[in-house]
Scaffold this active site. Sequence first.
Site, PDB file in Angstrom:
ATOM      1  N   HIS A 184      -5.610  -8.872   2.526  1.00  0.00           N
ATOM      2  CA  HIS A 184      -4.612  -9.029   3.586  1.00  0.00           C
ATOM      3  C   HIS A 184      -5.229  -9.297   4.945  1.00  0.00           C
ATOM      4  CE1 HIS A 184      -4.923  -4.543   4.770  1.00  0.00           C
ATOM      5  NE2 HIS A 184      -5.804  -4.750   3.817  1.00  0.00           N
ATOM      6  N   ARG A 185      -6.344  -8.656   5.249  1.00  0.00           N
ATOM      7  CA  ARG A 185      -6.931  -8.828   6.579  1.00  0.00           C
ATOM      8  C   ARG A 185      -7.634 -10.177   6.721  1.00  0.00           C
ATOM      9  NH1 ARG A 185      -5.273  -4.554   8.968  1.00  0.00           N
ATOM     10  NH2 ARG A 185      -5.263  -2.529   7.912  1.00  0.00           N
TER      11      ARG A 185
ATOM     12  N   ASN B 118      -4.435  -1.675  -5.362  1.00  0.00           N
ATOM     13  CA  ASN B 118      -5.706  -1.786  -4.635  1.00  0.00           C
ATOM     14  C   ASN B 118      -5.609  -1.022  -3.317  1.00  0.00           C
ATOM     15  OD1 ASN B 118      -8.350  -2.498  -4.108  1.00  0.00           O
ATOM     16  ND2 ASN B 118      -7.872  -4.562  -3.406  1.00  0.00           N
TER      17      ASN B 118
ATOM     18  N   LYS C 148       0.355  -6.498   1.782  1.00  0.00           N
ATOM     19  CA  LYS C 148      -0.305  -5.207   1.536  1.00  0.00           C
ATOM     20  C   LYS C 148      -0.075  -4.239   2.693  1.00  0.00           C
ATOM     21  CE  LYS C 148      -4.677  -3.456  -0.301  1.00  0.00           C
ATOM     22  NZ  LYS C 148      -4.929  -2.256   0.494  1.00  0.00           N
TER      23      LYS C 148
ATOM     24  N   GLU D  68     -11.251  -4.464   0.303  1.00  0.00           N
ATOM     25  CA  GLU D  68     -10.484  -5.228  -0.686  1.00  0.00           C
ATOM     26  C   GLU D  68     -11.288  -6.368  -1.281  1.00  0.00           C
ATOM     27  OE1 GLU D  68      -7.339  -3.039   1.600  1.00  0.00           O
ATOM     28  OE2 GLU D  68      -9.367  -3.780   1.920  1.00  0.00           O
TER      29      GLU D  68
ATOM     30  N   ASP E 265       0.825  -1.221   0.000  1.00  0.00           N
ATOM     31  CA  ASP E 265       0.000   0.000   0.000  1.00  0.00           C
ATOM     32  C   ASP E 265       0.855   1.266   0.000  1.00  0.00           C
ATOM     33  OD1 ASP E 265      -2.458  -1.208  -0.138  1.00  0.00           O
ATOM     34  OD2 ASP E 265      -3.248  -0.273   1.667  1.00  0.00           O
TER      35      ASP E 265
ATOM     36  N   ASP F 221     -11.983  -2.433  10.370  1.00  0.00           N
ATOM     37  CA  ASP F 221     -10.896  -3.327   9.997  1.00  0.00           C
ATOM     38  C   ASP F 221     -10.651  -4.392  11.064  1.00  0.00           C
ATOM     39  OD1 ASP F 221     -10.506  -2.066   7.594  1.00  0.00           O
ATOM     40  OD2 ASP F 221      -8.793  -0.872   8.262  1.00  0.00           O
TER      41      ASP F 221
END
Length: 417
Positions: A379-380, A86, A405, A336, A44, A308
């Site tokens: 990623h999360r 992204n 990311k 995402e 990112d 998040d």
Amino acid sequence: MRTRGALDAVVRAPGSKSITNRALPIAALATGESLLHGALSSDDTEAMLDCLGALGCDVAEDSDTWRVPGQAGRLGAPTERLFARNSGTTIRFLTAAASLAGGPVTLDGDARMRERPIADLTDALSALGAPAEARGAGGCPPVYVAGGGLPGGRAEIDGSRSSQVVSAVLLAAPYAERDVELSLRGDTLVSRPYVDLTLEVMRSFGAEAEWTSAGGLHVRAGQHYTGRSFEIEPDASAAAYPFCAAAIAGGRVRVNGIPSDSIQADLALLPILERMGCRVKRGPDFAEVCRGDEPLQGIDVDMNALPDAALALAVVALFATGPTRIRNVANLRLKETDRLAALQAELRKLGANATAQADSLEIDPGPLRGARIETYADHRMAMAFALAGLRVPGVTIVDPGCAAKTWPGYFSILEQL
């Protein structure tokens, strides 16, 4: 993933992505050079660095310190479209900053970015006199910005889907020709703590913005950012995973480097984990989560301010006694991936009865089993579901590399816990 017993670990999360990707465009617009210490190096932030370079600001990365040559409020006009990958912060923050470029700027992203709406931002910029247009289907990228300056004035902005559109306008507003006053459509703003974080970073570089008595925001014209040495604290969003690791596996995990006065949104996860049965300890520069033999309790929680962190909490809920409901998180569908749909699918694979509604997720724990977890290039999703493998044998994470990311070394750290 490798199962294990109670943890006893001390870790340091990487630099905050939210702060890094705010400090970078602010420092790029500043007068004079800035030194950013502890910045996050990830996909990112690399997207932000690449795009700033195309706008005429070449950041020198020297180990733990990044040198940002300030452009005194005027960015260059790139010869090619900017590719934000992204990275939502990159495309949104630089769409607003591009209004200060010397000519037209087009910003684009990957296939998923072309599904993430940005018209709320381009509409606000246009209302402030800076022509901008989302040229993709459904008000999504690619984005065209005419450049040439930001006249300013009053605008209504829709912050119901992303607080980043509000932060984006604020970041550019000190360089407007007239004061900028924003009103929030429907008096609604998701993830307000992230806007407060934007205001804090702006103040650190010498520009003031303030909330109005009517619940909007006001930025005085004629201000400028001043280059400075700036320390970026560890990422509370990343710290959520080691915190939740302690909740799941038991034992103790301390995350060093987080100031006691930090306003990062995801630190609000700590009292939520306390409600579930964990113990939390805060010090001048650390936060620690502990859990003994006491069982976790399911909860009903509004996570609008910290969406998040909802992914990691959803995995913690697998190990609770009783159901958990995570609500007021509709914007998870615009991240995402559609995170509510993804959470429902993958939690069910592990044995839970999970049901996603328009803006909420209910998790009713069941007998747990191993599974092959899809990450949807998110990623999360990868980082959150890896935590299940601390207790459940046979958990496999597909494409763990997508964690790069925001935390390239995540799986190495997790293995060391």
